[in-house]
Design a protein around this motif. Structure first.
Motif, mmCIF file in Angstrom:
data_model
loop_
_atom_site.group_PDB
_atom_site.id
_atom_site.type_symbol
_atom_site.label_atom_id
_atom_site.label_comp_id
_atom_site.label_asym_id
_atom_site.label_seq_id
_atom_site.Cartn_x
_atom_site.Cartn_y
_atom_site.Cartn_z
ATOM 1 N N GLY A 58 -43.169 -27.217 34.143
ATOM 2 C CA GLY A 58 -43.378 -28.358 35.021
ATOM 3 C C GLY A 58 -42.071 -28.847 35.626
ATOM 4 O O GLY A 58 -41.940 -29.030 36.848
ATOM 5 N N ILE A 59 -41.066 -29.026 34.730
ATOM 6 C CA ILE A 59 -39.771 -29.547 35.200
ATOM 7 C C ILE A 59 -39.146 -28.571 36.192
ATOM 8 O O ILE A 59 -38.659 -28.963 37.262
ATOM 9 N N LEU A 60 -39.236 -27.291 35.849
ATOM 10 C CA LEU A 60 -38.632 -26.282 36.723
ATOM 11 C C LEU A 60 -39.281 -26.301 38.107
ATOM 12 O O LEU A 60 -38.588 -26.287 39.125
ATOM 13 N N LEU A 61 -40.585 -26.377 38.101
ATOM 14 C CA LEU A 61 -41.287 -26.373 39.379
ATOM 15 C C LEU A 61 -40.915 -27.614 40.196
ATOM 16 O O LEU A 61 -40.661 -27.548 41.407
ATOM 17 N N PHE A 62 -40.833 -28.720 39.469
ATOM 18 C CA PHE A 62 -40.484 -29.985 40.129
ATOM 19 C C PHE A 62 -39.115 -29.869 40.796
ATOM 20 O O PHE A 62 -38.945 -30.157 41.976
ATOM 21 N N LEU A 63 -38.129 -29.398 40.003
ATOM 22 C CA LEU A 63 -36.769 -29.281 40.523
ATOM 23 C C LEU A 63 -36.722 -28.286 41.673
ATOM 24 O O LEU A 63 -36.087 -28.532 42.697
ATOM 25 N N LEU A 64 -37.449 -27.199 41.501
ATOM 26 C CA LEU A 64 -37.429 -26.146 42.509
ATOM 27 C C LEU A 64 -37.993 -26.669 43.835
ATOM 28 O O LEU A 64 -37.432 -26.438 44.910
#
Lengths: 758, 591
Positions: A58-64
């Motif tokens: 989730g965090i990765l997708l958000f940051l990406l």
């Protein structure tokens, strides 16, 4: 003011854009996280692992996503660039709004004012680009997908897949397994009142209690159930009564050891059974009596103060209720022995109560009416408090005899209440007694009666003589039967009665089979009469002639005994003579002499028992094996004596278990469950007798058939079942078995050659 | 290494390859010679190197050496000192060890027993516990000697009876090897618990016997628990318990006796079929059929007798049977029937008696004897006042004591004729001692009764224990022209013995640990158990030692086993040369 307001508006636009785009990123991240959580979770990745995976994703997708939209680098200039590109009315000058007037040239300032106005006009219609709705759509789809996926693998099974374990110890089992859906149990054991034991409360299902206890089970179920019942020893099914909502109870008095289980039907219609539990009854044992310092046979000298102390210790597990001494005094000897039975209470303590009592009683023999030669037999009997039928126990019989110093020592065994001597030797004494009685009564009775009785005694004496004569090998000259003078024929029947009255029944009944019953009753008569008739011709009645035709052939006794017996017979002749002559007083000394001799003989030789069976007439040799067997057919008998094996189900189950245990993987299938259930039924009949030995296996069988055993524990459970099934089989005798072989051609050729070369 | 020479191992046929190589070689040399840049000589040499290297890479030159090679194979349980001293004597020896053996500093590890094929010809010595049968068969062509190493500790021999029946005491015998002083308890554990145990004490090889009486037929896993001071081993012991198969008995008697009556009811209760013919007079008989349909046996014939497995009669009846019946009986015995005569007297002159009971009669004065039937209990029984001794034909005794043979038989053709001298054994039953009674009679009846012929018999030739993935040699005796044998459900290929008819051999590979069944077409079944790999280690080692000693070449054939070894020259050298040469050729114009 206007400018500043426009600048504020610009910054507001920037913030709004950032917020929208970040929400969009967040929603997308959430959608991914949800999927990233559910999918691994379904494939049995642990909770923490799935969570970590989903959060990271989730965090990765958000940051990406943020990075992709350059949200972090975004500033007001970028907004103005956007505005310039999309709104021509701003004339590519919106960036001027961000600059201070001081920095601008006049033209720029002018343009700024125009742009500000244009911006003001434009502002409400500005729509910044975003894909929030699309993101929300994706989230909705992912939520839907998660729900669909979770419905295939419910969360519950994942988390709580631990099957409730089967307890090993009985007590633990009681609280853990049996009430798989039993919330609480309360068992009250009320021992019978007489035991003075307190009622017990327990939650353990394995019970040990006193015989006759009333047991009350109160069972509370977690959910509603139907038809709860207790099954006793696999047979008796007693339903529990609903006392209030969800609580059931049963009260039962139990007298026998056995086992039981709880059965109920859940609301889903599934029938459940608990483990088996033992019902172990502690039997109320009968009292124990010990009599101290008293030999079983005691002989005392007669004196008025002769006493015997009876000192007994009485004990019982719950309590004694009553105890006393049963004393029997036997007076006299031989056939005139008389018995009197008395119930004597202990003197100390006066009432028998308690568990352990030392009781005493002094027996005053004189007060019991005992005289020299008399015997006292007594035993102590006690009862305990058991209801409704008390346990009774008694001691061995004790014998106390008062020595008879006046009498000749004739008793064979001291103190034995039974005279072991055969009847014949008693008869002489009986005749003496009767003669003495007759002499005593001489004055009261008529002469005729006296004479008749005397004659009848003579007859008895004759019968006795004939009996002894048989031992000596004398020919049976005349039968045993009434032989009276013709004048007295009319008294015939009366005399028969008298004979019976005076106890000669023994002699005539020939009950010991010592003497052959040679003739029937009627035969006797005729024979006797004819004999008598013959004798009359010679002038001397045959019955009175002292003849010893075949005495030399007698082989029953040794020479000295034979001599004595012969002498006794001679004396008996004399005794009979005097009786027949109505002179009983003269006959009496002979009778005493005869008695003395007979006693001596009986002491010398114990060979009295002469049994004769059927003595077939000799066969004629020439007639042997000459019968016509033409009509005799060969007989044929058909029978089946095949015995089926005992415990067939246990035997079957043993084979099934052995083959199931052999491979590495173990699978308990329905067929095996069926076998186990049948074996369990056979085992339960054994378990009633020995609950301790087989109950655990019964419980294991039940648990296995109801799928309550973890796969990892099935092997050990089956092994335990195998052990007790194997133990349940009884030892049997060996039997020869047919064996097999293959006859190879070479073997046959070898045997053939062996024979030819022999 | 004695003598060296260079040989070639070309990848391709050398001649045309060289022909191909020579032409471009000359061309390259010519080119280099023609190019007018410095280093001509060096370039020429480099070009030559290039060609030579390419040639060498393809031709693969190697050194040929002639050397004497002997391999010592180390198997589990070898003594390090033995290997050391062997190396001392001959340091040309090469050592290889099997994966389960301890590593040895000079030895190379083989991945599995199967890898010995690569070195089979060189193996001269095998140390340790040795090799399994199939490995020795691979070494057949080479003459390898075997030197045993450390003796295995534990159970080194076990004998499980071939036929175990329900309710009959069976005995397992074995040897236990103890290397040092100590105490060992061996317990036999049945599914019901400990059946028997034995305590062994002191150093050496101890033999032990353990008895058990199974109560149920089937394939069961017993267990031998070997408990020594420091550890307890559990060895799974496969036991196949057979159900008693009842047979058919014919009683011939002149008058009923209690002995016959009790024997009859003893057998009939065990589901045996019984026919009794009791002679009432010359032509009148009484027949009894128990568990048997009614058949006419008024006159004995070979055909009637062929249906029975055992005929029980007494000496008086035997004397009185007609000569036709006697002949029928004799023929039936020739073809397999068993005859048991309960001897009351011995009329030496009677033809029938001398025919069936041909032994020498020794008169004795006493007519009682004591025999021990069960666990040290002596039973006194009446016996005929004579004994029979080896005379006319060899006497096989079944029951004997100090008095001589009490029950015995002789092989007559393929059948047996025997006798029982004990009289009045039925009081044993009256005393309630049915177990002693059955122990007295069962062996007598069983050994004399007919052994039924079956078409197929399966035998496993491999010694117990059998492990997973190991070959199991099976022998099948079958009268079928095309027999079939299945291992569980897999049909096994059978090869008939080269020399003997009807004997077939096959090999199967043991599957998973557990029970497996060999079955023939007519449902003859032989269950066998595949032991887990960690079970019966000591027994397995002892089996290997025995086997290896059998296979070992006794005379040490000292053969000058010289052979040619090739040591290839590493192609890397040629490759580097090629690279350097080409590099120089590339660099030369630039310098």
């Amino acid at each position: 003011m206007n400018e500043r307001y426009a600048r504020y508006r610009l910054h507001h636009l920037l913030r709004k854009y950032k917020l929208m785009r970040m929400s969009e990123a967040f929603v997308l991240a959430l959608a991914l996280a949800l999927i990233a959580f559910i999918v691994p979770y379904i494939f049995h990745v642990s909770l923490a692992g799935s969570l970590a995976l989903s959060i990271t994703g989730g965090i990765l997708l958000f940051l990406l996503h943020c990075e992709q939209l350059q949200l972090f680098k975004l500033n007001a200039y970028k907004v103005t660039v956007y505005l310039n590109q999309h709104f021509p009315s701003l004339q590519n000058s919106s960036d001027l709004l961000l600059k201070e007037n001081e920095e601008l040239t006049g033209l720029q300032q002018l343009q700024k004012i125009r742009t500000t106005q244009a911006f003001e006009a434009l502002y409400p219609s500005i729509r910044l680009p975003h894909r929030l709705l699309q993101a929300l759509g994706i989230l909705a789809v992912s939520i839907l997908a998660s729900f669909t996926l979770t419905s295939f693998a419910p969360l519950l099974t994942h988390q709580g897949s631990k099957i409730k374990s089967t307890g090993t110890t009985e007590n633990a089992a009681a609280t853990i397994i049996a009430p798989a859906q039993v919330k609480q149990t309360n068992i009250t054991i009320t021992p019978p009142a007489y035991t003075n034991l307190k009622a017990q409360h327990t939650t353990s299902w394995a019970l040990t209690f006193a015989e006759g206890s009333a047991i009350e089970w109160t069972v509370e179920f977690t959910a509603g159930v139907k038809n709860p019942s207790l099954i006793f020893s696999g047979k008796e099914n007693i339903p529990l009564k609903a006392s209030s909502t969800g609580i059931y109870s049963l009260r039962k008095t139990i007298n026998e050891t056995g086992f039981y289980q709880l059965a109920w039907t859940t609301e889903q219609g599934e029938t459940k059974h608990s483990d088996f539990y033992k019902l172990e009854v502690i039997k109320d044992l009968p009292p124990v009596i010990t009599v101290h310092k008293l030999n079983q046979f005691t002989e005392l000298e007669f004196s008025n103060s002769a006493t015997v102390d009876v000192h007994a210790t009485l004990a019982d597990d719950y309590g004694l209720d009553n105890a006393h001494i049963i004393a029997t005094v036997s007076k006299g000897s031989g056939e005139s022995v008389k018995f009197r039975e008395d119930k004597l209470l202990f003197e100390k303590p006066a009432t028998i109560r308690g568990k352990h009592i030392d009781a005493t009683r002094k027996l005053n023999l004189a007060r019991l009416g005992m005289e020299p030669g008399d015997e006292l037999y007594f035993y102590v009997v006690t009862f305990d408090t058991k209801q409704p039928i008390p346990n009774r126990s008694r001691t061995e019989t004790y014998f106390i005899s008062l020595r008879d110093t006046t009498k000749q020592e004739t008793v064979v065994d001291d103190g034995l209440g039974v005279d072991l001597m055969p009847d014949y030797f008693r008869s002489q004494r009986q005749i003496i007694i009767d003669t003495e009685k007759l002499l005593k009564e001489k004055k009261q009775i008529t002469k005729q009666t006296f004479q008749s009785k005397s004659n009848e005694l003579g007859y008895d004496q004759k019968v006795l003589r004939l009996r002894y004569g048989e031992f000596l090998g004398e020919e049976f000259e005349s039968g045993i039967g009434p032989q009276e003078n013709p004048a007295e024929e009319d008294h015939d029947h009366e005399e028969e009665d008298i004979t019976k009255k005076y106890g000669h029944v023994h002699d005539t009944e020939n009950e010991h089979n010592l003497v052959e019953e040679k003739k029937g009753g009627h035969d006797h008569h005729h024979h006797a009469e004819s004999k008598e008739g013959e004798a009359d011709k010679n002038g001397i009645p045959a019955g009175f002639v002292h003849e010893h035709d075949s005495e030399e052939e007698a082989t029953f006794f040794t020479q000295s005994i034979r001599a004595k017996l012969k002498a006794a017979l001679t004396i008996m002749w004399d005794a009979e003579l005097h009786l027949r002559l109505y002179e009983p007083e003269k006959s009496l000394p002979f009778q005493y002499k005869a008695l003395k001799l007979l006693k001596e003989i009986s002491q010398d030789s114990r060979i009295y028992v002469h049994r004769t069976g059927f003595d077939p007439p000799p066969l004629k040799e020439e007639k042997r094996m000459t019968g016509d067997l033409g009509e005799v057919k060969s007989a044929t008998a058909l029978a089946t004596a095949a015995r089926s094996e005992n415990y067939p189900a246990i035997r079957k189950a043993l084979q099934v278990i052995a083959s199931a245990l052999s491979p590495d993987s173990l699978h308990v299938d329905d067929e095996m469950k069926k076998n186990l259930t049948q074996a369990g039924q056979e085992l339960s009949t054994l378990a009633i007798e020995k609950p301790g030995l087989y109950l655990k296996s019964l419980s294991l069988i039940r648990a296995l058939t109801e799928n309550e055993v973890k796969p990892a524990e099935q092997r050990s459970a089956l092994k335990a079942i195998e052990t007790s099934l194997w133990r349940a089989l009884p030892a049997a005798t060996n039997a020869p078995a047919a064996s097999t072989r293959t006859l190879h051609e070479l073997d046959q050729a070898f045997i053939k050659n062996l024979r030819t070369h022999d | 290494m004695t003598d060296q020479a260079l040989t070639l191992h070309p990848l391709l046929d050398r001649w045309w390859f060289i022909a191909i190589l020579v032409l471009p070689g000359i061309f390259i040399l010519w080119q280099e010679y023609r190019r007018d840049i410095g280093f001509r000589f060096l370039r020429m040499i480099a070009a030559l190197f290039v060609i030579t290297s390419i040639a060498a890479l393809f031709l693969r030159p190697s050194f040929k050496t002639e050397k004497e090679l002997s391999i010592v194979l180390l198997t589990d349980g070898y003594k390090k000192e033995q290997a050391d001293s062997l190396y001392k004597v001959n340091n040309n020896l090469q050592f290889y060890h099997l994966p389960d053996a301890k590593t040895y500093s000079r030895s190379t590890k083989l991945a599995s027993v199967n890898d010995i094929t690569s070195i089979e010809k060189e193996i001269r010595l095998v140390l340790g516990n040795g090799l399994p049968d199939f490995a020795w068969k691979q070494l057949k062509n080479s003459s390898a000697s075997y030197i045993s190493g450390n003796l295995p500790i534990g159970i080194t021999a076990i004998h499980i009876p071939y036929q175990i029946y329900t309710n009959r005491e069976s005995i397992i015998k074995g040897n236990y090897t103890m290397p040092t002083d100590g105490n060992v308890t061996i317990k036999l554990k049945s599914p019901a618990g400990i059946d028997d145990s034995v305590k062994l004490k002191g150093k050496g090889v101890h033999s032990f016997r353990l008895s058990f009486t199974p109560r149920q037929a089937g394939n069961f896993l017993y267990e031998l628990m070997v408990k020594s001071a420091d550890q307890t081993q559990h060895e799974p012991l496969p036991i196949v318990v057979h159900q008693n198969t009842p047979y058919k008995t014919l009683f011939l008697q002149q008058q009923p006796t209690f002995e016959n009556q009790y024997l009859k009811s003893f057998l009939s209760r065990k589901n045996h079929s019984i026919v009794l013919r009791s002679q009432l007079s010359r032509s009148i008989f009484r027949y009894e059929y128990i568990n048997h349909p009614s058949v006419s046996i008024s006159a004995l014939s070979k055909k009637i007798l062929a249906d029975f497995d055992l005929v029980i009669t007494d000496s008086e009846t035997l004397q009185s049977i007609s000569s036709a019946e006697s002949k029928a009986l004799e023929e039936a015995i020739e073809s397999g029937l068993g005859l048991l005569v309960l001897m009351h007297e011995h009329a030496g002159s009677n033809r029938n008696i001398t025919k069936f009971i041909p032994w020498k009669v020794v008169s004795l004065k006493t007519d009682t004897t004591n025999i021990i039937l069960s666990s040290g209990k002596t039973t006194s029984l009446t016996v005929a006042p004579f004994s029979l001794a080896d005379g006319g034909s060899p006497l096989q005794s079944i029951l004997q004591n100090k008095r001589g043979t009490l029950a015995g038989f002789a092989y007559t053709g393929s059948g047996k004729a025997g006798f029982q001298l004990l009289q009045n054994t039925y009081p044993l039953i009256l005393q309630g001692d049915t177990i002693s009674y059955s122990k007295l009679w069962s062996p007598v009846l069983e050994q004399i009764a007919r052994r039924r012929s079956v078409a197929n018999a399966v035998q496993i030739k491999s010694p117990f224990p059998i492990y997973t993935h190991q070959p199991v040699d099976i022998e099948l005796t079958s009268t079928d022209a095309t027999p079939e044998l299945k291992d569980d459900s897999i049909a096994l290929p059978l090869t008939e013995d080269v020399r003997i008819d009807n004997i077939w051999h096959t090999t199967t590979w043991a599957g998973n640990a557990g029970w497996h069944i060999l079955s023939t077409r007519d449902s003859v079944q032989l269950p066998y158990y595949v032991s887990p790999d960690n079970a019966w280690q000591s027994l397995h080692a002892a089996n290997l030692i025995d086997l290896s000693e059998q296979h070992s070449t006794k005379e040490k054939e000292i053969s000058d086993n010289k052979y040619i070894a090739y040591t290839p020259i590493s192609p890397l050298i040629f490759f580097l040369t090629l690279l350097l040469s080409l590099g120089f050729l590339w660099l030369a114009p630039k310098l």
